[in-house]
Enzyme design. Structure first.
Site, PDB file in Angstrom:
ATOM      1  CB  CYS A  96      -0.993   0.037   1.135  1.00 58.10           C
ATOM      2  SG  CYS A  96      -1.856  -1.524   1.387  1.00 58.10           S
ATOM      3  N   GLY A 141       3.186  -3.188   3.608  1.00 55.63           N
ATOM      4  CA  GLY A 141       3.948  -4.317   3.586  1.00 55.63           C
ATOM      5  C   GLY A 141       3.311  -5.497   4.095  1.00 55.63           C
ATOM      6  CG  ASP A 165      -0.414  -8.406   7.183  1.00 57.43           C
ATOM      7  OD1 ASP A 165      -1.320  -7.997   6.942  1.00 57.43           O
ATOM      8  OD2 ASP A 165       0.784  -8.615   6.553  1.00 57.43           O
ATOM      9  CG  LEU A 190      -2.325  -3.952  -4.288  1.00 56.29           C
ATOM     10  CD1 LEU A 190      -3.274  -3.727  -5.448  1.00 56.29           C
ATOM     11  CD2 LEU A 190      -0.727  -4.009  -4.838  1.00 56.29           C
ATOM     12  CB  SER A 191      -7.218  -6.038  -1.325  1.00 55.86           C
ATOM     13  OG  SER A 191      -8.114  -4.630  -0.971  1.00 55.86           O
ATOM     14  CB  SER A 244      11.668 -10.425  -7.448  1.00 54.31           C
ATOM     15  OG  SER A 244      12.716 -10.050  -8.136  1.00 54.31           O
ATOM     16  N   GLY A 245      14.008 -12.504  -7.312  1.00 52.59           N
ATOM     17  CA  GLY A 245      15.312 -13.134  -6.544  1.00 52.59           C
ATOM     18  C   GLY A 245      16.198 -11.964  -6.053  1.00 52.59           C
ATOM     19  CB  VAL A 268      11.797  -8.246 -19.445  1.00 47.48           C
ATOM     20  CG1 VAL A 268      12.772  -8.357 -18.481  1.00 47.48           C
ATOM     21  CG2 VAL A 268      11.551  -6.905 -20.433  1.00 47.48           C
TER      22      VAL A 268
END
Length: 610
Positions: A2, A71, A95, A48-49, A350-351, A277
């Site tokens: 968010c 977060g 959370d 952002l749900s 992601s790494g 990409v």
């Protein structure tokens, strides 16, 4: 994931119109807007749900405490269970309530129990104070302005920059930026906007902001670590990072880090989608490697090809979303990856972080090559260093310089764009007090106190500069620009607690990096990835700067109103020499261009479109 804005009024001379401020970061949370106002405190939140879609709205209130939180807390179920055992009741499954209840129970010590990525602020009405914190690594951003009338915090500084009476360039930050390719440590490119550092909590009481470090990333080997230990903790982290009530996908490049993440994620969810990409230029495209990996794993792979024109057109929006300039060309790839992933998922894995924690950068291998000279007497090394300084640019010059120059005099992290002597040629108001050695002196002092070896010292510098300033900035800002949550399982508190004990031979060998991490997963990741060398995120600006992109860069440098701080003629000469193939100046040119574009948008307040 968010975005939030909060205001602590010291003097209520005017209403800062928090409702309008938060709309500048609507992309961080388009699902819901929440506003809270009480006394001299105002909170605004964009959601952002991800978890508890029905009941997770914020600001969230409980027992005269109110929180805004950006977060994820990955151990929220364990914390919830422990709090229930202590008699607490919960009305949601998110959370956010767990985090706030942890504060109600433990006050400022609540941060010690958190496993996750976060920036949050709590208004404690009974104690009449604000308490907040930023996560251990700096995955989630938090900016602030502190003046005589108010203290304001925000997930992105574009929401609060216009509150300043004057938007002034921080020339110290500019000088640092030209060396680092980002603004290091707690400053930004704007003089009156600061950053809450990673691993810090803070309180605001009686108009005073006080910061306190609650977590320090260290690397001190105290026990033996095996490949099975690494595998266990990384797998556990990836599983925790897949906790969501929405679709989860994964980025997949041609590197081992994203391959490990995708492999474990595919075991948890065989229907997971992966995203890759490329740029359609040989040497700058790993799509085929990623597709081969996806085929072996049996998962769907969705790829996109970014053309030079796509790249050029995206640049104003990319740099707008970054806030501060970050001169890393790869962030445009993440922008397009996120744009495509948003069509299929709300969360992506992601790494990032594996290189810093497990010893993954190729530059770390230089230790094995310079080791014979490192142990020579100081006088001999000094003499050899003098020889290197007068040698022509021939094979061996760079090696001799690196082997005889102490790390603290030359290593500033995974990327160094301009040396001090060249920065002096570029900026108009150069200051020796702002040279990179002085900026990093305290970080190197910590390394000496902890008796870090050569490679661990490099890691220590990267974790405290490059990781937050470059890697995590582009990851957060480019994904949130598309309203998508990017999660980084390697940057987990439990993973670090293991990785901190690795010995130097478990990080690097003569031939490769991340030795023990590769060993841990060699039996489950596709065979073609086990010993694959690290390439980074190749982006063809070196090629494109000789084509249309070079014309755009030249025009931007010409148009930007930066003559008072930058030597434009020198900048253009770098571009001309690059085009003529005299030398590869691509990263230097890009750093100057990125600053000029940023200056046009944030200082000159221009709307830029290509």
């Amino acid at each position: 994931m968010c975005g939030h804005v909060s205001i602590y009024y010291k003097n209520r001379n005017k209403d800062l119109e928090i409702e309008k401020l938060v709309e500048n970061i609507n992309h961080r949370g388009p699902n819901h807007t929440g506003i809270y106002k009480k006394d001299n405190i105002e909170f605004a939140f964009k959601r952002l749900s991800i978890l508890d879609l029905e009941n997770g709205s914020q600001p969230f209130e409980k027992d005269n405490n109110t929180i805004i939180f950006n977060g994820e807390i990955y151990n929220h179920n364990i914390l919830r269970s422990n709090l229930i055992d202590k008699g607490y009741e919960f009305k949601t499954n998110c959370d956010t309530e767990v985090l706030l209840t942890s504060y109600i129970e433990s006050k400022e010590k609540c941060v010690e129990n958190l496993r996750g990525m976060f920036s949050f602020i709590i208004y404690d009405e009974k104690r009449n104070l604000l308490f907040g914190a930023r996560d251990h690594f700096g995955i989630k951003p938090l900016y602030y302005v502190d003046n005589s009338d108010f203290i304001v915090f925000s997930s992105e500084y574009k929401a609060i920059v216009n509150l300043l009476d004057d938007i002034n360039l921080n020339e110290k930050s500019l000088q640092n930026y030209l060396s680092f390719q980002y603004v290091p440590l707690e400053n930004t490119m704007i003089k009156d906007i600061k950053v809450i550092p990673p691993g810090y909590s803070f309180t605001v009481k009686d108009g005073e902001l006080e910061l306190k470090k609650y977590y320090k990333v260290d690397f001190i080997p105290k026990k033996d670590i095996t490949a099975s230990d690494v595998k266990e903790v990384v797998v556990d982290s990836i599983k925790h990072h897949m906790d969501a009530h929405v679709e989860v996908g994964t980025f997949l490049s041609g590197g081992i880090d994203s391959t490990i993440v995708a492999t474990i994620a595919a075991q948890v969810n065989p229907n997971i989608k992966s995203f890759s990409v490329g740029f359609g230029i040989q040497g700058y495209d790993e799509i085929e490697v990623a597709k081969k990996t996806a085929r072996v794993l049996g998962i769907e792979n969705i790829d996109i090809n970014v053309t030079q024109q796509d790249y050029i057109k995206s640049l104003p929006e990319v740099f707008y979303h970054l806030d501060d300039p970050v001169a890393d060309p790869s962030q445009v790839g993440i922008y397009f990856l996120s744009k495509e992933a948003k069509k299929h998922a709300t969360v992506v894995l992601s790494g990032e972080g594996a290189d810093e924690l497990f010893g993954g950068y190729n530059i770390y291998k230089e230790y094995n090559s310079v080791k014979p000279i490192l142990n020579m007497p100081r006088g001999i090394k000094k003499a050899l260093n003098g020889v290197s300084s007068v040698m022509p640019n021939i094979r061996g010059k760079s090696y001799l310089y690196r082997a005889t120059t102490p790390l603290e005099d030359r290593y500033i992290g995974n990327a160094k764009i301009f040396e001090n002597d060249e920065v002096r040629k570029i900026v108009k108001n150069y200051s020796e007090n702002n040279e990179y050695q002085k900026i990093l002196s305290s970080i190197y002092e910590e390394a000496r106190i902890n008796n870090y070896d050569y490679v661990t010292t490099m890691q220590h510098v990267d974790v405290n500069t490059w990781l937050e300033g470059d890697i995590l900035q582009k990851a957060d800002k480019m994904s949130m620009a598309q309203s998508i949550e990017l999660r980084v399982p390697f940057l987990d508190k439990e993973v670090l607690e293991l990785a901190k004990h690795l010995k130097i031979n478990q990080k690097i060998s003569n031939s490769n990096t991340k030795v023990l991490l590769r060993e841990a997963f060699k039996d489950i990741i596709p065979l073609h990835m086990v010993e694959k060398k690290k390439l980074g995120f190749p982006t063809p600006i070196r090629v494109w700067l000789k084509e249309d992109l070079g014309n755009v860069v030249r025009q931007t440098i010409h148009d930007a109103d930066v003559e008072h701080v930058l030597n434009k003629d020198y900048a253009i000469s770098l571009l001309d020499n690059h085009i003529k193939d005299h030398q590869d100046n691509s990263r230097k040119i890009w750093s100057i261009y990125a600053f000029c574009l940023w200056h046009q948008m944030f200082i000159e307040n221009k709307i830029i479109k290509y």
